[in-house]
Write an enzyme that holds these catalytic residues in place. Structure first.
Site, PDB file in Angstrom:
ATOM      1  N   ASP A  13      40.055  34.486  39.307  1.00 25.88           N
ATOM      2  CA  ASP A  13      41.146  34.194  38.781  1.00 25.88           C
ATOM      3  C   ASP A  13      40.713  32.927  37.624  1.00 25.88           C
ATOM      4  OD1 ASP A  13      43.942  34.474  37.959  1.00 25.88           O
ATOM      5  OD2 ASP A  13      44.078  32.423  38.664  1.00 25.88           O
ATOM      6  N   GLU A  63      37.839  36.266  35.352  1.00 28.69           N
ATOM      7  CA  GLU A  63      38.737  36.179  34.217  1.00 28.69           C
ATOM      8  C   GLU A  63      38.439  34.910  33.088  1.00 28.69           C
ATOM      9  OE1 GLU A  63      43.574  35.895  33.485  1.00 28.69           O
ATOM     10  OE2 GLU A  63      42.866  34.996  35.340  1.00 28.69           O
ATOM     11  N   GLY A  71      53.764  41.518  34.420  1.00 32.88           N
ATOM     12  CA  GLY A  71      54.423  40.597  35.149  1.00 32.88           C
ATOM     13  C   GLY A  71      54.982  39.474  34.367  1.00 32.88           C
ATOM     14  N   GLN A  83      49.893  40.916  32.209  1.00 37.60           N
ATOM     15  CA  GLN A  83      50.451  41.503  30.917  1.00 37.60           C
ATOM     16  C   GLN A  83      51.591  42.302  31.028  1.00 37.60           C
ATOM     17  OE1 GLN A  83      49.285  40.248  28.373  1.00 37.60           O
ATOM     18  NE2 GLN A  83      47.315  39.425  29.163  1.00 37.60           N
TER      19      GLN A  83
END
Length: 586
Positions: free
Chosen positions: A247, A284, A383, A381
């Site tokens: 993340d 990410e 939530g 994109q």
């Protein structure tokens, strides 16, 4: 007997407490490590650590089980006790993957690892090869996305604990499905993490959106890096996870000679060689820096792939005018940007960013597009939208089908978000369960304030702390084979089947994608070897040339016609043409 150990450089004295008994620990070396062997301790024994004069026994930062929640006692857990049946298993290469991202708590009505197993055959029949789980490390409260993990080595009990995860992974491998796991190494959750009582896991020298940064470079950082590297290796070695999604790596602040990502990727490659199976790391990152996915041997950080938000933003902003000129969407919104994402990997590759008010990124068009994941939906994109609406709810079914066609024929590794494939009617909203009333209130107020700037009335924003927000986000499986939902599912299955069978659609060499577009008439044509993809997002029908006379093999809606060397596309439609051998039109 069990040997307890803990890194606690801040403490002058450390002991492990089991029941009413306390066992002093020995200080070893000069780095703050403490150890003791306890004859009476065994798997199932609950314990905590006592630091100096503090009478409270605190959870183990490396606890493998937290059966009483993240604030309670830790429990000794035997990683070797589970009986695996996946001997000889190896995942498909990431380059040929179709990834399905899901949230365990909302994927099924019961929201557990075991209930997930009942749906695995559905994913196999869809054509999925890799299942990506949102974080499962123990977090406080009854429900949440998992990004506020508190005990990073423990599997949350809400989903079924460590054995439940192992049963799921074993079942996935038995069906030919690889498992990827989302992990969070850029911060700890604000509640229930007690690592700060033991050592300098966090530094205030640098800050992130969540507060102080993880200490990857300061005093004590060797042990902090060891903590996170060991966590990653544990998931892959002890839980047979096939890869990790890291993340927000752009929030790693590390100026060390060997960056944390480089260290991690090197150790994962060593474990892969030891285990004899393929292991991957997916980042990410919003840095648009090719170093993230450049091999360590070439001076990079060694990640195997990264999410492509540039592709998502470019695609989303041609589907809808919503958000154009606002936030990070302000750098997108044209077919030219979508074409650039398909041919150059990054849209922001050293160009000026209106959103950032500076130049951003670096060219990556010489890299394989298989180093990028492409998607139109993911947990963020969907939530992080005001009401968690999905693409089919935002732009309509026909445009959602066009989006799916572009994603699944794009040069990137495709990723689907749970329910997307059947146009789920349920939203996926942001939900949490903060035990501190003040924090819960702040989260609710912050969420409403964030979207008030976009014109939303406060009462229309779901309360993240309301359990109904969580329950509304659960998939409704009874609608899968009904009307438009079954129509969308059939479309996704056809697209995935075509992708997996097509040599052209699996070509990951740089420079193999050609794109034509017309900004005014809003059509785009992508050529990938013997596959041509045409889409029309304009308000009028268009007729495009098919000089190669490829066969029309897939059409997103009625009215798409092949007329000799022309293809007629009605508004909001997509056609796929193939020169690889005739297939029936779907």
């Amino acid at each position: 007997m069990h040997e307890f150990e803990v890194w606690a450089p801040k403490a002058q004295r450390v002991a492990v407490k089991i029941g009413e008994s306390t066992y002093p620990m020995s200080h070893e070396g000069d780095r703050g490590c403490w150890r003791v062997s306890v004859q009476e301790a065994e798997p199932g024994t609950d314990y905590g650590f006592v630091l100096d004069d503090d009478p409270k026994a605190w959870p183990d930062p490396r606890s493998l089980r937290q059966p009483h929640g993240v604030h309670g006692a830790s429990r000794v857990y035997d990683q070797s006790a589970f009986v695996w049946t996946d001997r000889g298993w190896d995942a498909l290469p990431l380059s040929s993957a179709v990834i399905y991202e899901l949230h365990v708590g909302t994927f099924t009505p019961h929201g557990t690892f075991d209930s997930m197993i009942e749906r695995l055959q559905y994913l196999v029949e869809l054509g999925v090869t890799h299942v990506e789980l949102m974080p499962v490390a123990a977090f406080p409260g009854g429900q949440g996305w998992g990004y506020d993990g508190a005990a990073l080595f423990a599997v949350t009990e809400q989903y079924g604990g460590p054995d439940g995860l192992k049963r799921l992974v074993d079942a996935c491998h038995a069906r030919g499905l690889a498992v990827l796991l989302d992990v969070v190494y850029n911060h700890f959750g604000p509640v229930g993490n007690y690592s700060g009582k033991y050592g300098p896991y966090i530094t205030e020298r640098h800050h992130t959106p969540w507060g102080g940064a993880i200490n990857f470079e300061g005093e004590g950082s060797d042990e902090v890096r060891r903590f996170f590297c060991d966590n990653a290796l544990m998931w892959m070695r002890d839980y047979h996870i096939d890869g990790l999604r890291l993340d927000a790596v752009h929030e790693y602040i590390d100026r060390s000679a060997i960056h944390f990502m480089e260290q991690l990727s090197t150790e994962v490659k060593e474990l892969s060689a030891e285990l004899g199976r393929r292991l991957v790391l997916i980042a990410e990152s919003d840095l648009n820096d090719p170093r993230v996915i450049t091999p360590t041997e070439a001076g990079g950080y060694g990640m195997d792939a990264q999410w492509s938000d540039d592709f998502h933003h470019a695609l989303f902003t041609v589907l809808t005018s919503e958000g154009q000129g606002k936030g990070y969407y302000s750098d997108f919104g044209t077919f030219e940007k979508l074409a650039k994402s398909l041919t150059s990997n990054f849209v922001q590759d050293g160009t000026y960013s209106t959103y950032r008010r500076r130049s951003h990124g670096r060219p990556a068009d010489d890299l394989s597009p298989h180093l990028f994941l492409g998607y139109i939906q993911n947990h963020d994109q969907v939530g992080n939208r005001a009401v968690g609406d999905r693409v089919n709810q935002t732009v309509g079914m026909e445009r959602a089908k066009v989006a799916a066609g572009i994603v699944l024929t794009a040069p990137f590794v495709p990723m689907i978000f749970q329910g997307e494939e059947y146009a789920a009617s349920t939203a996926f909203q942001y939900f949490a369960d903060h035990e501190d009333p003040e924090m819960a209130k702040a989260v609710k107020s912050g969420r409403r304030g964030e979207f008030a700037a976009f014109g939303w009335a406060p009462e229309d924003i779901p309360d993240p702390e309301d359990v109904e927000t969580f329950l509304r986000s659960k998939l409704m499986w009874n609608e899968v084979h009904q009307g438009c939902h079954e129509e969308m599912l059939t479309w996704y299955r056809s697209l995935i089947r075509l992708r997996r069978a097509s040599a052209s659609l699996n070509d990951g060499r740089p420079g193999q994608v050609k794109v034509q577009f017309n900004e005014g008439n809003r059509w785009l044509v992508t050529e990938r070897g013997s596959i041509t993809v045409m889409c029309n997002l304009g308000s009028a029908a268009v007729e495009l040339e098919n000089l190669a006379k490829f066969a029309l093999v897939l059409a997103s809606r009625e009215g798409v016609e092949a007329r000799g060397d022309k293809i007629l596309l009605p508004p909001d439609s997509l056609a796929i043409l193939s020169g690889e051998g005739n297939r029936p039109v779907v």
